[in-house]
Write an enzyme that holds these catalytic residues in place. Structure first.
Site, short mmCIF file in Angstrom:
data_model
loop_
_atom_site.label_atom_id
_atom_site.label_comp_id
_atom_site.label_asym_id
_atom_site.label_seq_id
_atom_site.Cartn_x
_atom_site.Cartn_y
_atom_site.Cartn_z
N GLU A 1 1.01 -13.62 12.20
CA GLU A 1 1.56 -12.46 12.91
C GLU A 1 1.46 -11.24 11.99
OE1 GLU A 1 2.51 -12.44 16.05
OE2 GLU A 1 2.10 -14.59 16.20
N ASP B 1 0.84 -1.20 0.00
CA ASP B 1 0.00 0.00 0.00
C ASP B 1 0.87 1.25 0.00
OD1 ASP B 1 -2.27 1.50 0.06
OD2 ASP B 1 -2.72 1.18 2.18
N LEU C 1 11.56 -20.03 -4.17
CA LEU C 1 10.45 -19.21 -3.67
C LEU C 1 9.21 -19.32 -4.58
CD1 LEU C 1 9.72 -16.65 -1.70
CD2 LEU C 1 10.10 -15.36 -3.78
N HIS D 1 2.78 3.35 -8.92
CA HIS D 1 2.62 1.91 -9.19
C HIS D 1 3.86 1.37 -9.91
CE1 HIS D 1 -1.35 2.09 -7.63
NE2 HIS D 1 -1.88 2.75 -8.65
C1 FPP Z 1 -2.13 0.19 -3.27
O1 FPP Z 1 -1.60 1.48 -3.22
C2 FPP Z 1 -1.52 -0.53 -4.36
C3 FPP Z 1 -2.18 -1.13 -5.35
C4 FPP Z 1 -3.64 -1.16 -5.48
C5 FPP Z 1 -1.47 -1.79 -6.44
C6 FPP Z 1 -0.29 -2.56 -6.01
C7 FPP Z 1 0.52 -2.87 -7.18
C8 FPP Z 1 1.86 -2.84 -7.20
C9 FPP Z 1 2.68 -2.54 -6.04
C10 FPP Z 1 2.60 -3.18 -8.40
C11 FPP Z 1 2.30 -4.60 -8.74
C12 FPP Z 1 3.32 -5.17 -9.53
C13 FPP Z 1 3.20 -6.32 -10.16
C14 FPP Z 1 4.40 -6.94 -10.66
C15 FPP Z 1 1.91 -6.99 -10.39
P1 FPP Z 1 -2.56 2.71 -3.47
O2 FPP Z 1 -2.57 3.00 -4.91
O3 FPP Z 1 -3.90 2.43 -2.88
O4 FPP Z 1 -1.80 3.83 -2.67
P2 FPP Z 1 -2.46 5.01 -1.86
O5 FPP Z 1 -3.24 4.38 -0.75
O6 FPP Z 1 -1.29 5.79 -1.38
O7 FPP Z 1 -3.32 5.78 -2.81
#
Ligand code: FPP
Length: 264
Positions: A225, A38, A149, A55
């Site tokens: 945990e 997040d 992994l 992202h």
């Molecule tokens: C939440 O942050 C994040 C997501 C909804 C997307 C997570 C995706 C990635 C980290 C990249 C994934 C990579 C691959 C290889 C599939 P948010 O956008 O809700 O952040 P915010 O709460 O600060 O707005």
């Protein structure tokens, strides 16, 4: 002495002492780590960048943390990459998020293969664009014989939908006589979930400072945990992963009993 000073280089070329790595590896390593990644949007906002830049940076963190987890001996890394609720975001952001697995695998699949990582997914991937599904299936196929992994991407995943789906399948099996309702227990139910071949997470990490589960692995996290850290996902580093593992190693897991169960 020189050996003790040997350093574990991280991607940003900061150094982590081999002593610290050694101490961590001398204690039980959480075999399954699940992460709610997040804070990408906030990371971008702080830099006056579009959310998708966050992202994109978050994708680089996925690579870094996968390598580190593998190196530390973690067996399963489950990453919440796209939830069933994320479809509510603006179309441009959803489209970008949908392209990320393809970009990630396009760039890093050879590295994952080389590092013996096995890619898998959980979630309803039938709703993903064709090109994304193809890239993911190709990676699953290419890494299916790897035994390092397990990198498990939660894609279009929602825990309530997963549980409801499991109940539907289970009811059908009872109705058709394939399952006796007296045989339904934790283990039996778990086998109807998308994680059926995976142990429950030992450690859940959520970045960005939010303190909630957001419909992620609600059944599987019963005795996991929890580690919440006020660091945005793109800034999450190998050092933070080690902080989380050390915190896990200091805890006494009792699984509802009185005596600390030996971690296996
Ligand atoms: C939440 O942050 C994040 C997501 C909804 C997307 C997570 C995706 C990635 C980290 C990249 C994934 C990579 C691959 C290889 C599939 P948010 O956008 O809700 O952040 P915010 O709460 O600060 O707005």
């Amino acid at each position: 002495m020189f050996n003790k000073m040997k350093l574990w280089k991280t991607s940003k070329d900061k150094e982590i002492s081999e002593d610290r790595v050694g101490q961590i590896m001398n204690q039980p390593i959480p075999q399954h780590i699940a992460i709610i990644m997040d804070g990408n949007g906030r990371w971008a906002k702080k830099r006056a960048l579009p959310r998708i830049a966050g992202h994109h940076e978050g994708m680089k963190t996925v690579r870094k943390i996968t390598k580190a987890a593998n190196r530390l001996g973690v067996k399963i890394l489950t990453l919440y990459a796209f939830s069933t609720e994320n479809w509510k975001r603006p179309k441009s952001e959803v489209d970008y998020l949908m392209k990320l697995p393809e970009e990630f695998l396009g760039n890093f699949l050879p590295e994952l293969v080389e590092e013996n990582v096995k890619v898998c997914t959980m979630g309803d991937t039938t709703r993903l664009p064709e090109t994304t599904r193809k890239a993911v299936n190709h990676a699953i196929n290419k890494t299916k014989h790897n035994n390092g992994l397990i990198l498990n991407f939660a894609l279009n995943y929602g825990s309530r939908a997963e549980i409801i789906d499991a109940i539907k399948q289970l009811s059908a099996d009872v109705k058709d006589g394939r399952l006796n309702e007296n045989d339904i227990d934790d283990e039996c139910f778990s086998n109807y979930l998308m994680t059926k071949s995976l142990r429950d997470p030992d450690l859940l990490i959520r970045t960005s400072g939010e303190l909630r589960l957001s419909n992620f692995m609600l059944w599987q996290l019963a005795y996991t945990e929890l580690f919440f850290i006020d660091v945005l996902w793109p800034d999450f580093s190998e050092k933070h992963l080690m902080d989380a593992i050390e915190s896990f190693q200091r805890r006494s897991r009792r699984f509802g009993g009185l005596i600390s169960e030996e971690f296996q």
